[in-house]
Scaffold this motif. Structure first.
Motif, PDB file in Angstrom:
ATOM      1  N   GLY A   1       0.821  -1.217   0.000  1.00  0.00           N
ATOM      2  CA  GLY A   1       0.000   0.000   0.000  1.00  0.00           C
ATOM      3  C   GLY A   1       0.850   1.260   0.000  1.00  0.00           C
ATOM      4  O   GLY A   1       0.535   2.233  -0.692  1.00  0.00           O
ATOM      5  N   ALA A   2       1.917   1.237   0.757  1.00  0.00           N
ATOM      6  CA  ALA A   2       2.802   2.408   0.806  1.00  0.00           C
ATOM      7  C   ALA A   2       3.437   2.657  -0.546  1.00  0.00           C
ATOM      8  O   ALA A   2       3.536   3.814  -0.992  1.00  0.00           O
ATOM      9  N   SER A   3       3.868   1.584  -1.221  1.00  0.00           N
ATOM     10  CA  SER A   3       4.514   1.780  -2.519  1.00  0.00           C
ATOM     11  C   SER A   3       3.525   2.283  -3.572  1.00  0.00           C
ATOM     12  O   SER A   3       3.905   3.022  -4.485  1.00  0.00           O
ATOM     13  N   ILE A   4       2.259   1.899  -3.457  1.00  0.00           N
ATOM     14  CA  ILE A   4       1.240   2.392  -4.389  1.00  0.00           C
ATOM     15  C   ILE A   4       1.099   3.904  -4.281  1.00  0.00           C
ATOM     16  O   ILE A   4       0.934   4.604  -5.272  1.00  0.00           O
ATOM     17  N   PHE A   5       1.193   4.408  -3.059  1.00  0.00           N
ATOM     18  CA  PHE A   5       1.054   5.844  -2.830  1.00  0.00           C
ATOM     19  C   PHE A   5       2.387   6.585  -2.831  1.00  0.00           C
ATOM     20  O   PHE A   5       2.461   7.737  -2.426  1.00  0.00           O
ATOM     21  N   GLY A   6       3.456   5.911  -3.265  1.00  0.00           N
ATOM     22  CA  GLY A   6       4.751   6.563  -3.396  1.00  0.00           C
ATOM     23  C   GLY A   6       5.508   6.749  -2.094  1.00  0.00           C
ATOM     24  O   GLY A   6       6.462   7.519  -2.028  1.00  0.00           O
ATOM     25  N   TYR A   7       5.117   6.048  -1.067  1.00  0.00           N
ATOM     26  CA  TYR A   7       5.778   6.149   0.226  1.00  0.00           C
ATOM     27  C   TYR A   7       6.658   4.923   0.422  1.00  0.00           C
ATOM     28  O   TYR A   7       6.264   3.808   0.101  1.00  0.00           O
ATOM     29  N   VAL A   8       7.849   5.117   0.947  1.00  0.00           N
ATOM     30  CA  VAL A   8       8.737   4.001   1.217  1.00  0.00           C
ATOM     31  C   VAL A   8       8.546   3.574   2.676  1.00  0.00           C
ATOM     32  O   VAL A   8       8.781   4.368   3.587  1.00  0.00           O
ATOM     33  N   ALA A   9       8.098   2.343   2.861  1.00  0.00           N
ATOM     34  CA  ALA A   9       7.859   1.816   4.206  1.00  0.00           C
ATOM     35  C   ALA A   9       9.182   1.293   4.752  1.00  0.00           C
ATOM     36  O   ALA A   9       9.525   0.132   4.588  1.00  0.00           O
ATOM     37  N   ARG A  10       9.919   2.160   5.401  1.00  0.00           N
ATOM     38  CA  ARG A  10      11.244   1.799   5.898  1.00  0.00           C
ATOM     39  C   ARG A  10      11.150   0.787   7.055  1.00  0.00           C
ATOM     40  O   ARG A  10      10.295   0.893   7.915  1.00  0.00           O
ATOM     41  N   SER A  11      12.021  -0.161   7.035  1.00  0.00           N
ATOM     42  CA  SER A  11      12.186  -1.185   8.076  1.00  0.00           C
ATOM     43  C   SER A  11      11.004  -2.136   8.229  1.00  0.00           C
ATOM     44  O   SER A  11      11.022  -2.968   9.132  1.00  0.00           O
ATOM     45  N   ILE A  12      10.011  -2.032   7.380  1.00  0.00           N
ATOM     46  CA  ILE A  12       8.865  -2.929   7.531  1.00  0.00           C
ATOM     47  C   ILE A  12       9.264  -4.375   7.233  1.00  0.00           C
ATOM     48  O   ILE A  12       8.718  -5.310   7.815  1.00  0.00           O
ATOM     49  N   ASP A  13      10.260  -4.540   6.346  1.00  0.00           N
ATOM     50  CA  ASP A  13      10.710  -5.895   6.046  1.00  0.00           C
ATOM     51  C   ASP A  13      11.397  -6.537   7.256  1.00  0.00           C
ATOM     52  O   ASP A  13      11.334  -7.744   7.445  1.00  0.00           O
ATOM     53  N   GLU A  14      12.032  -5.730   8.096  1.00  0.00           N
ATOM     54  CA  GLU A  14      12.623  -6.266   9.329  1.00  0.00           C
ATOM     55  C   GLU A  14      11.535  -6.806  10.250  1.00  0.00           C
ATOM     56  O   GLU A  14      11.674  -7.900  10.805  1.00  0.00           O
ATOM     57  N   PHE A  15      10.469  -6.034  10.411  1.00  0.00           N
ATOM     58  CA  PHE A  15       9.379  -6.474  11.280  1.00  0.00           C
ATOM     59  C   PHE A  15       8.674  -7.703  10.706  1.00  0.00           C
ATOM     60  O   PHE A  15       8.258  -8.583  11.448  1.00  0.00           O
ATOM     61  N   ALA A  16       8.576  -7.765   9.385  1.00  0.00           N
ATOM     62  CA  ALA A  16       8.004  -8.956   8.751  1.00  0.00           C
ATOM     63  C   ALA A  16       8.899 -10.169   9.017  1.00  0.00           C
ATOM     64  O   ALA A  16       8.407 -11.269   9.307  1.00  0.00           O
ATOM     65  N   GLY A  17      10.207  -9.968   8.944  1.00  0.00           N
ATOM     66  CA  GLY A  17      11.144 -11.059   9.227  1.00  0.00           C
ATOM     67  C   GLY A  17      11.078 -11.513  10.677  1.00  0.00           C
ATOM     68  O   GLY A  17      11.104 -12.718  10.964  1.00  0.00           O
ATOM     69  N   TYR A  18      10.992 -10.559  11.590  1.00  0.00           N
ATOM     70  CA  TYR A  18      10.856 -10.919  13.011  1.00  0.00           C
ATOM     71  C   TYR A  18       9.573 -11.709  13.241  1.00  0.00           C
ATOM     72  O   TYR A  18       9.550 -12.692  13.982  1.00  0.00           O
ATOM     73  N   SER A  19       8.499 -11.265  12.607  1.00  0.00           N
ATOM     74  CA  SER A  19       7.213 -11.960  12.757  1.00  0.00           C
ATOM     75  C   SER A  19       7.263 -13.355  12.157  1.00  0.00           C
ATOM     76  O   SER A  19       6.730 -14.307  12.735  1.00  0.00           O
TER      77      SER A  19
ATOM     78  N   VAL B   1      14.903   1.421  12.445  1.00  0.00           N
ATOM     79  CA  VAL B   1      14.119   1.479  13.677  1.00  0.00           C
ATOM     80  C   VAL B   1      14.835   0.613  14.707  1.00  0.00           C
ATOM     81  O   VAL B   1      14.762  -0.616  14.641  1.00  0.00           O
ATOM     82  N   PRO B   2      15.552   1.234  15.640  1.00  0.00           N
ATOM     83  CA  PRO B   2      16.287   0.420  16.609  1.00  0.00           C
ATOM     84  C   PRO B   2      15.327  -0.323  17.544  1.00  0.00           C
ATOM     85  O   PRO B   2      14.331   0.228  17.996  1.00  0.00           O
ATOM     86  N   MET B   3      15.672  -1.581  17.789  1.00  0.00           N
ATOM     87  CA  MET B   3      14.858  -2.401  18.677  1.00  0.00           C
ATOM     88  C   MET B   3      15.803  -3.311  19.446  1.00  0.00           C
ATOM     89  O   MET B   3      16.774  -3.817  18.898  1.00  0.00           O
TER      90      MET B   3
END
Length: 173
Positions: free
Chosen positions: A34-52, A125-127
């Motif tokens: 959804g973010a890429s459709i609207f031209g927004y880069v969803a930073r670090s979301i792939d990290e959270f997907a990997g953690y999940s 996003v530090p965690m």
């Protein structure tokens, strides 16, 4: 309430948590799309997907084992006579208990070390790393308990879990 019922509920709870984390992967993917459709880069979301995804995979281990859904190579076991098959099953369960205990010990140790050192992720996003590692530590520990429970059950005269039993909700584990 018996210990077996408590453990069965623990395995089911871990399975439910695994499903929630799998939905987290789906939500992260949908957010990224959804973010890429609207031209927004969803930073670090792939990290959270990997953690999940990691948490989902490890938390599902005991649930899957308890239902007899893990891949088992029974080609050799099926060829053995009944008395030798029981000893082979016990050996396999003992090896599984040892290996899952080994994995659980070092998963818990890694998680504790990350917590003690306040180890942080390297992403945007530090965690604290112990948070996503907790799913692995819990999942491997509960798998160890499940394999150990089955080992004791078979050693005490119970039947090894057969594939046919896995789909029968009334079959005794």
């Amino acid at each position: 309430m018996t210990l077996r019922l408590i453990l069965a509920r623990l395995y089911s709870a871990c399975g439910g948590l695994a499903a929630l984390f799998l939905m987290g992967v789906c939500l992260c993917s949908l957010y990224s799309i959804g973010a890429s459709i609207f031209g927004y880069v969803a930073r670090s979301i792939d990290e959270f997907a990997g953690y999940s995804m990691a948490s989902s995979s490890f938390l599902a281990l005991a649930y899957t084992f308890g239902r007899g859904e893990h891949i088992r190579v029974t080609l050799l076991l099926e060829k053995l006579p009944e008395d030798k098959r029981r000893w082979a099953e016990l050996w396999c369960l003992a090896a599984g208990a040892f290996l899952s205990g080994f994995l659980a010990f070092f998963s818990v140790k890694m998680t504790y070390t990350s917590w003690a050192l306040h180890d942080m992720s390297q992403g945007l996003v530090p965690m604290e790393l112990w948070i996503p590692q907790l799913g692995m530590a819990v999942g491997t520990t509960v798998l160890f308990v499940a394999v150990l429970e089955k080992l004791v059950d078979v050693a005490m005269g119970g039947e090894p879990l057969k594939l046919a039993d896995a789909h029968d909700p009334h079959a005794d584990r």
